[in-house]
Enzyme design. Structure first.
Site, short mmCIF file in Angstrom:
data_model
loop_
_atom_site.label_atom_id
_atom_site.label_comp_id
_atom_site.label_asym_id
_atom_site.label_seq_id
_atom_site.Cartn_x
_atom_site.Cartn_y
_atom_site.Cartn_z
N SER A 1 0.83 -1.19 0.00
CA SER A 1 0.00 0.00 0.00
C SER A 1 0.88 1.25 0.00
CB SER A 1 -0.88 -0.03 1.25
OG SER A 1 -1.17 1.27 1.68
N LYS A 2 0.37 2.26 -0.69
CA LYS A 2 1.14 3.50 -0.76
C LYS A 2 1.32 4.10 0.63
CE LYS A 2 -0.32 4.22 -5.45
NZ LYS A 2 -1.24 4.82 -6.34
N ARG A 3 0.51 3.62 1.56
CA ARG A 3 0.65 4.13 2.93
C ARG A 3 1.83 3.51 3.69
NH1 ARG A 3 -5.08 4.25 2.39
NH2 ARG A 3 -5.04 2.03 2.73
N ASP A 4 2.39 2.41 3.16
CA ASP A 4 3.58 1.82 3.80
C ASP A 4 4.77 2.73 3.48
OD1 ASP A 4 1.87 -0.29 4.19
OD2 ASP A 4 2.78 -1.56 2.64
#
Ligand code: GLU
Length: 486
Positions: free
Chosen positions: A261-264
């Site tokens: 995920s781009k949030r990682d």
């Protein structure tokens, strides 16, 4: 659908090129090139809220950097199929919206966003899944006409919704997942094909484009599986033959065990990030090709041409692909190790320059560390020894230095270096000095080399010892030996 193989990569320019998108592009590319088909790029820019100014440029530039080439795109259109940006095809979509309105397969819906949200809340409160409830349900023709004129008088812009046919079933034989079947009643009710601003929705535009562009196979991420029944519905409504679909498995971040995920934020995921760190494009191409596909066997290093030759869509994996940054670093190192010195030097040059370390010694240093270098930027930390203070020793290294024999070896070698004329301080003359120490002290093997290595470099492992000493320079080497013989 044409008989010729034509596939597309259809990015929405909402951000930079992500590993996941790059994989979609790459598998389409390999599929097209393997079968002698065509690979096209279409820009899906109908989501105006999420539009990123630089998105399209970044996507194309990074795909090209990775080594992909394409047959058609906004920049090299084929007259027969263009334009290649959805925002430039609005009149084309309008034509088909009108056709569906005329045939009664679609209708204008004047429900406001507030009313839709209220419906949704009520459904949620009852524990029901969200479904669009037709505003015309139970109305007579007359009531319908007056409702419409009332809403129009209020200036409410309609959306256009397509009717989900009763009892419909949508199924396809997915290239990756096999038979998949959806019931129309689970689609969520009649859905929007044209938004209030006149733009088509993704699920509508994608069908019109894939059909008019003669796309034969749609290969994309499995986050699109739930869209496929909606798309099949449009093919059916317009009486078009659908392409073949293949939905690739998701990518798991091996560090978190969850969907990448781009949030990682701890995991670099944009191609641009790797490019900026001095990774090799061929290595990344190779790495991505193995995310959810492999040709069988143990081998992991493949050139682009080999991958094109070996690619087989039937070997696309059904289980999730693991994104492992450590593996990418390992693979990049394999490529760096085997690359020409000049290529590796070019890879490291911007970093050396930025650190103010670019000098006549640089090509030799880069060569020295080439066997272990994982990416260009790493050259800085690897060569700290040559530019920074002596590194702090690990406990293990300290233990080696505290052996009884260590100071003996270090002192003896230091003396030999001191006695060497500056003119004789060459790469080839250093190893014989170590051998002399061995002869004189009777100390050999690990007990001979390890203390010298640690005293000189502070590390227990590293490149060839004589080369390191030579590049460090006589003076610095002696100073380090002096410091570590106490
Ligand atoms: N624009 C869509 C995306 O970026 C493409 C989906 C498709 O390939 O149909 O996800």
């Amino acid at each position: 659908m044409s008989d010729k193989i034509r596939v597309r990569y259809a990015p929405s320019p909402t951000g930079l090129l992500h590993i996941g998108n790059a994989r979609t592009a790459l598998f389409n590319y390999l599929f097209a090139r393997h079968h002698g088909g065509e690979f096209i790029i279409r820009i899906e820019d109908t989501d105006r809220k999420r539009h990123v100014e630089d998105g399209e440029r970044s996507q194309l530039e990074n795909l090209a950097w990775l080594g992909m080439d394409w047959d058609e795109s906004p920049q090299n259109p084929n007259e027969k199929y263009g334009p290649y940006r959805q925002s430039e095809r609005l009149d084309i979509y309008q034509k088909y919206v009108d056709e569906l309105l005329e045939s009664g397969k679609a209708y204008k819906s004047y429900k406001t966003e507030e009313e839709i949200a209220a419906d949704r809340e009520a459904q949620e409160a009852k524990g029901l899944p969200p479904v669009y409830v037709s505003e015309y349900k139970g109305m007579t023709e007359e009531e319908k006409a007056s409702y419409i004129s009332e809403r129009e008088a209020q200036g409410i812009e309609p959306t256009v919704r397509i009717k989900v046919p009763e009892g419909s079933i949508y199924k396809w034989d997915d290239i990756v997942k096999g038979e998949i079947e959806f019931e129309g009643k689970n689609i969520g009710g009649d859905w929007v094909i044209q938004k209030r601003d006149g733009y088509p929705t993704y699920n509508f535009a994608v069908v019109v484009d894939d059909h008019l562009m003669d796309i034969s196979h749609v290969i994309r991420g499995d986050d699109h599986i739930a869209n496929t029944p909606k798309q099949l519905m449009i093919y059916e409504a317009l009486d078009w033959e659908a392409p073949k679909f293949g939905h690739m498995t998701l990518i798991i971040n091996s560090e978190t065990g969850k969907k990448l995920s781009k949030r990682d934020t701890n995991t670099l995921q944009f191609i641009e990030d790797y490019r900026k760190k001095g990774f090799m494009n061929d290595a990344i191409f190779n790495f991505i090709a193995l995310l959810g596909w492999n040709p069988g066997g143990e081998e992991e290093i493949f050139s682009k041409d080999e991958l094109i030759k070996l690619f087989d869509e039937n070997r696309l994996s059904k289980s999730p692909a693991a994104f492992d940054q450590k593996k990418l670093e390992w693979l990049d190192n394999q490529y760096i190790k085997n690359a020409d010195s000049e290529v590796v030097f070019e890879l490291t040059k911007p970093f050396l320059e930025e650190a103010g370390r670019l000098d006549e010694k640089s090509p030799y240093l880069v060569d020295l560390y080439k066997p272990q270098l994982k990416y260009g930027e790493e050259i800085i930390e690897l060569t700290d020894l040559f530019y920074e203070d002596f590194p702090a020793l690990t406990d293990e290294a300290k233990e080696v230095l505290s052996l009884e024999t260590s100071p003996v070896v270090i002192k003896a070698f230091k003396e030999k270096l001191e006695n060497l004329d500056d003119a004789d301080f060459t790469k080839d003359n250093i190893f014989p000095l170590i051998k002399e120490v061995q002869k004189e002290t009777g100390i050999k093997g690990k007990n001979l080399f390890m203390p010298i290595r640690i005293a000189v470099s502070g590390e227990m492992h590293g490149p060839e010892l004589p080369d390191t000493i030579y590049l460090l320079g006589k003076e610095k080497a002696i100073a380090h030996l002096e410091e570590n013989s106490k």
